[in-house]
Design a protein around this motif. Sequence first.
Motif, PDB file in Angstrom:
ATOM      1  N   GLN A 135       0.886  -1.114  -0.035  1.00  0.00           N
ATOM      2  CA  GLN A 135      -0.045   0.041  -0.060  1.00  0.00           C
ATOM      3  C   GLN A 135       0.723   1.130  -0.079  1.00  0.00           C
ATOM      4  O   GLN A 135       0.416   2.151  -0.532  1.00  0.00           O
ATOM      5  N   VAL A 136       1.960   1.150   0.644  1.00  0.00           N
ATOM      6  CA  VAL A 136       2.780   2.364   0.770  1.00  0.00           C
ATOM      7  C   VAL A 136       3.472   2.542  -0.881  1.00  0.00           C
ATOM      8  O   VAL A 136       3.583   3.604  -1.129  1.00  0.00           O
ATOM      9  N   PHE A 137       3.681   1.349  -1.283  1.00  0.00           N
ATOM     10  CA  PHE A 137       4.370   1.602  -2.815  1.00  0.00           C
ATOM     11  C   PHE A 137       3.342   2.146  -3.763  1.00  0.00           C
ATOM     12  O   PHE A 137       3.861   3.109  -4.358  1.00  0.00           O
ATOM     13  N   CYS A 138       2.325   1.425  -3.634  1.00  0.00           N
ATOM     14  CA  CYS A 138       1.038   2.097  -4.545  1.00  0.00           C
ATOM     15  C   CYS A 138       0.638   3.468  -4.111  1.00  0.00           C
ATOM     16  O   CYS A 138       0.424   4.267  -5.512  1.00  0.00           O
ATOM     17  N   ASN A 139       0.749   3.834  -3.089  1.00  0.00           N
ATOM     18  CA  ASN A 139       0.712   5.387  -3.032  1.00  0.00           C
ATOM     19  C   ASN A 139       1.796   6.416  -2.832  1.00  0.00           C
ATOM     20  O   ASN A 139       1.662   7.627  -3.298  1.00  0.00           O
ATOM     21  N   GLY A 140       2.927   5.764  -2.584  1.00  0.00           N
ATOM     22  CA  GLY A 140       4.175   6.525  -2.614  1.00  0.00           C
ATOM     23  C   GLY A 140       5.195   6.327  -3.664  1.00  0.00           C
ATOM     24  O   GLY A 140       6.177   7.302  -3.818  1.00  0.00           O
ATOM     25  N   ALA A 141       4.981   5.232  -4.250  1.00  0.00           N
ATOM     26  CA  ALA A 141       6.074   5.088  -5.536  1.00  0.00           C
ATOM     27  C   ALA A 141       6.318   6.053  -6.602  1.00  0.00           C
ATOM     28  O   ALA A 141       7.498   6.813  -6.838  1.00  0.00           O
ATOM     29  N   ALA A 179      -0.599  13.404  -7.700  1.00  0.00           N
ATOM     30  CA  ALA A 179      -0.585  11.861  -7.136  1.00  0.00           C
ATOM     31  C   ALA A 179      -1.205  11.757  -5.791  1.00  0.00           C
ATOM     32  O   ALA A 179      -1.870  10.875  -5.250  1.00  0.00           O
ATOM     33  N   LEU A 180      -0.647  12.890  -4.856  1.00  0.00           N
ATOM     34  CA  LEU A 180      -0.903  12.622  -3.269  1.00  0.00           C
ATOM     35  C   LEU A 180      -2.306  13.078  -3.095  1.00  0.00           C
ATOM     36  O   LEU A 180      -2.815  12.583  -2.224  1.00  0.00           O
ATOM     37  N   ALA A 181      -2.889  14.112  -3.865  1.00  0.00           N
ATOM     38  CA  ALA A 181      -3.992  14.548  -3.687  1.00  0.00           C
ATOM     39  C   ALA A 181      -5.008  13.558  -4.319  1.00  0.00           C
ATOM     40  O   ALA A 181      -6.208  13.370  -3.605  1.00  0.00           O
ATOM     41  N   CYS A 182      -4.652  12.841  -5.084  1.00  0.00           N
ATOM     42  CA  CYS A 182      -5.478  11.778  -5.809  1.00  0.00           C
ATOM     43  C   CYS A 182      -5.831  10.670  -4.634  1.00  0.00           C
ATOM     44  O   CYS A 182      -7.082  10.216  -4.452  1.00  0.00           O
ATOM     45  N   SER A 183      -4.538  10.143  -3.948  1.00  0.00           N
ATOM     46  CA  SER A 183      -4.772   9.035  -2.806  1.00  0.00           C
ATOM     47  C   SER A 183      -5.508   9.626  -1.872  1.00  0.00           C
ATOM     48  O   SER A 183      -6.191   8.779  -1.266  1.00  0.00           O
ATOM     49  N   ALA A 184      -5.250  11.004  -1.547  1.00  0.00           N
ATOM     50  CA  ALA A 184      -6.163  11.598  -0.367  1.00  0.00           C
ATOM     51  C   ALA A 184      -7.478  11.613  -0.896  1.00  0.00           C
ATOM     52  O   ALA A 184      -8.426  11.106   0.221  1.00  0.00           O
ATOM     53  N   GLY A 265      -8.024  15.609  -6.378  1.00  0.00           N
ATOM     54  CA  GLY A 265      -8.776  14.650  -5.353  1.00  0.00           C
ATOM     55  C   GLY A 265      -9.900  14.140  -5.901  1.00  0.00           C
ATOM     56  O   GLY A 265     -10.378  12.927  -5.983  1.00  0.00           O
ATOM     57  N   LEU A 266     -10.741  15.024  -6.425  1.00  0.00           N
ATOM     58  CA  LEU A 266     -12.284  14.656  -6.787  1.00  0.00           C
ATOM     59  C   LEU A 266     -12.080  13.803  -8.204  1.00  0.00           C
ATOM     60  O   LEU A 266     -12.915  12.482  -8.319  1.00  0.00           O
ATOM     61  N   LEU A 267     -11.234  14.105  -9.296  1.00  0.00           N
ATOM     62  CA  LEU A 267     -11.064  13.395 -10.474  1.00  0.00           C
ATOM     63  C   LEU A 267     -10.583  12.110 -10.331  1.00  0.00           C
ATOM     64  O   LEU A 267     -10.752  10.906 -10.828  1.00  0.00           O
ATOM     65  N   GLY A 268      -9.282  12.015  -9.355  1.00  0.00           N
ATOM     66  CA  GLY A 268      -9.060  10.754  -8.874  1.00  0.00           C
ATOM     67  C   GLY A 268      -9.761   9.883  -8.278  1.00  0.00           C
ATOM     68  O   GLY A 268      -9.711   8.565  -8.493  1.00  0.00           O
ATOM     69  N   SER A 269     -10.661  10.167  -7.633  1.00  0.00           N
ATOM     70  CA  SER A 269     -11.703   9.497  -6.847  1.00  0.00           C
ATOM     71  C   SER A 269     -12.774   9.053  -7.730  1.00  0.00           C
ATOM     72  O   SER A 269     -12.808   7.637  -7.777  1.00  0.00           O
ATOM     73  N   ILE A 270     -13.025   9.752  -9.054  1.00  0.00           N
ATOM     74  CA  ILE A 270     -13.992   9.158  -9.804  1.00  0.00           C
ATOM     75  C   ILE A 270     -13.369   8.063 -10.673  1.00  0.00           C
ATOM     76  O   ILE A 270     -13.845   7.070 -11.095  1.00  0.00           O
ATOM     77  N   LEU A 271     -12.302   8.456 -10.879  1.00  0.00           N
ATOM     78  CA  LEU A 271     -11.358   7.520 -12.173  1.00  0.00           C
ATOM     79  C   LEU A 271     -10.965   6.271 -11.033  1.00  0.00           C
ATOM     80  O   LEU A 271     -11.248   5.110 -11.915  1.00  0.00           O
ATOM     81  N   ALA A 312      -3.681  -1.913  -6.787  1.00  0.00           N
ATOM     82  CA  ALA A 312      -3.291  -1.699  -8.277  1.00  0.00           C
ATOM     83  C   ALA A 312      -4.144  -0.787  -8.789  1.00  0.00           C
ATOM     84  O   ALA A 312      -3.901   0.275  -9.505  1.00  0.00           O
ATOM     85  N   VAL A 313      -5.477  -0.527  -8.270  1.00  0.00           N
ATOM     86  CA  VAL A 313      -6.489   0.321  -8.871  1.00  0.00           C
ATOM     87  C   VAL A 313      -6.182   1.853  -8.551  1.00  0.00           C
ATOM     88  O   VAL A 313      -5.887   2.747  -9.213  1.00  0.00           O
ATOM     89  N   ASN A 314      -5.594   1.605  -7.343  1.00  0.00           N
ATOM     90  CA  ASN A 314      -5.009   2.955  -6.526  1.00  0.00           C
ATOM     91  C   ASN A 314      -3.796   3.571  -7.526  1.00  0.00           C
ATOM     92  O   ASN A 314      -3.625   4.710  -7.800  1.00  0.00           O
ATOM     93  N   LEU A 315      -2.969   2.710  -7.676  1.00  0.00           N
ATOM     94  CA  LEU A 315      -1.749   2.966  -8.467  1.00  0.00           C
ATOM     95  C   LEU A 315      -2.310   3.636  -9.780  1.00  0.00           C
ATOM     96  O   LEU A 315      -1.312   4.541 -10.180  1.00  0.00           O
ATOM     97  N   PHE A 316      -2.951   2.704 -10.515  1.00  0.00           N
ATOM     98  CA  PHE A 316      -3.302   3.176 -11.936  1.00  0.00           C
ATOM     99  C   PHE A 316      -4.053   4.592 -11.937  1.00  0.00           C
ATOM    100  O   PHE A 316      -3.888   5.393 -12.858  1.00  0.00           O
ATOM    101  N   SER A 317      -4.910   4.947 -11.109  1.00  0.00           N
ATOM    102  CA  SER A 317      -5.504   6.062 -11.023  1.00  0.00           C
ATOM    103  C   SER A 317      -4.626   7.113 -10.523  1.00  0.00           C
ATOM    104  O   SER A 317      -4.899   8.184 -11.124  1.00  0.00           O
ATOM    105  N   SER A 318      -3.724   6.980  -9.659  1.00  0.00           N
ATOM    106  CA  SER A 318      -2.881   8.033  -9.476  1.00  0.00           C
ATOM    107  C   SER A 318      -1.904   8.477 -10.416  1.00  0.00           C
ATOM    108  O   SER A 318      -1.451   9.461 -10.627  1.00  0.00           O
ATOM    109  N   VAL A 319      -1.443   7.410 -11.131  1.00  0.00           N
ATOM    110  CA  VAL A 319      -0.481   7.612 -12.253  1.00  0.00           C
ATOM    111  C   VAL A 319      -1.157   8.255 -13.366  1.00  0.00           C
ATOM    112  O   VAL A 319      -0.603   9.310 -14.133  1.00  0.00           O
ATOM    113  N   LEU A 320      -2.567   7.866 -13.679  1.00  0.00           N
ATOM    114  CA  LEU A 320      -3.240   8.683 -14.680  1.00  0.00           C
ATOM    115  C   LEU A 320      -3.366  10.165 -14.632  1.00  0.00           C
ATOM    116  O   LEU A 320      -3.265  11.025 -15.161  1.00  0.00           O
TER     117      LEU A 320
END
Length: 336
Positions: A135-141, A179-184, A265-271, A312-320
């Motif tokens: 989880q740290v990797f997916c949010n912090g890598a 990336a951080l705002a998307c995760s938040a 944050g909003l668009l990341g949550s929707i994605l 994996a979903v968290n990682l892909f959404s933050s990357v996009l």
Amino acid sequence: MTDLDDSICKGYIKMITNIVILSLIVCISLIFWIMSMTASTYYGNLRPISPWRWLFSVVVPVLMVSNAFKKKSLDRSGALGGLVVGFILTIANLSFFTSLLVFFVSSSKLTKWKGETKKRLDSEYKEGGQRNWVQVFCNGALPTELALLYMIENGPGEIPIDFSKHYTASWMCLSLLAALACSAGDTWASEVGTVLSKSLPRLITTWEKVPVGTNGGVTLVGLAASLLGGTFVGVAYFLTQLAFVNDLDISAPQWPIIVFGGLAGLLGSILDSYLGATMQFSGLDESTGMVVNSATNEAKYIAGKPILDNNAVNLFSSVLIALLLPTAACVLWPRV
């Protein structure tokens, strides 16, 4: 030995241990400083890092991770991963550090908030919301990689977001913030919407009502929370810019950072919800009444295919989000 003597002995051992750890931290920070000075002298074009910055970048992440480990916000592997992420982001840019701090502290608090209620709704709920290295990797890598690229491009230190003067560095800063705002935003939506929403979530792909905990289910409360979560991270970045950047009076306006954080944050949550609805399996375990993420004989299908898991979903959404939003921002960002 009496109980009093035993207690005093344990107190002395704890004090000595803390002194030894502090001494080691100071030694490590001094070694890093000497290495940076040597590299700066050898290559000539590298800006040396002050010993105080090294010390802060070592001490603060250690204290944060130690506290998180004691409160069961991180397990051992998550703590080690958090140390690496915290050290690199802190030494690269203090705005990165405060954004990470706000994301981690707020997400950890919200994960533990109304834990008993969430335990009844989530089949995979962990006591204290312990995060492991995955989880740290997916949010912090991604933020860690961007912080390293930022230091290679610009060196450690704080700069204004200004595409006219620092195009590449500004793009990297906003990408990391996204990336951080998307995760938040995703975390706030999940933790707040699940508890406070008085209506059942709707599947983002079909808008049909689904059970609480379904991957891809959204509520108005959750979407509002995701906007607030991203904005909270953006405010932290913005305030740090005001405190530590010197030439803001001749740079582009920095207030759009707050708006950018909220949108991320909003668009990341929707994605994240869309990916969850299509690429994560959701089924209702009729024996427990809980939503499960793996297909079993007792699970009644709700939505999604078993392609990705939640990490994996968290990682892909933050990357996009980290790739797309800064590209749009460089066109819309106000110039001097």
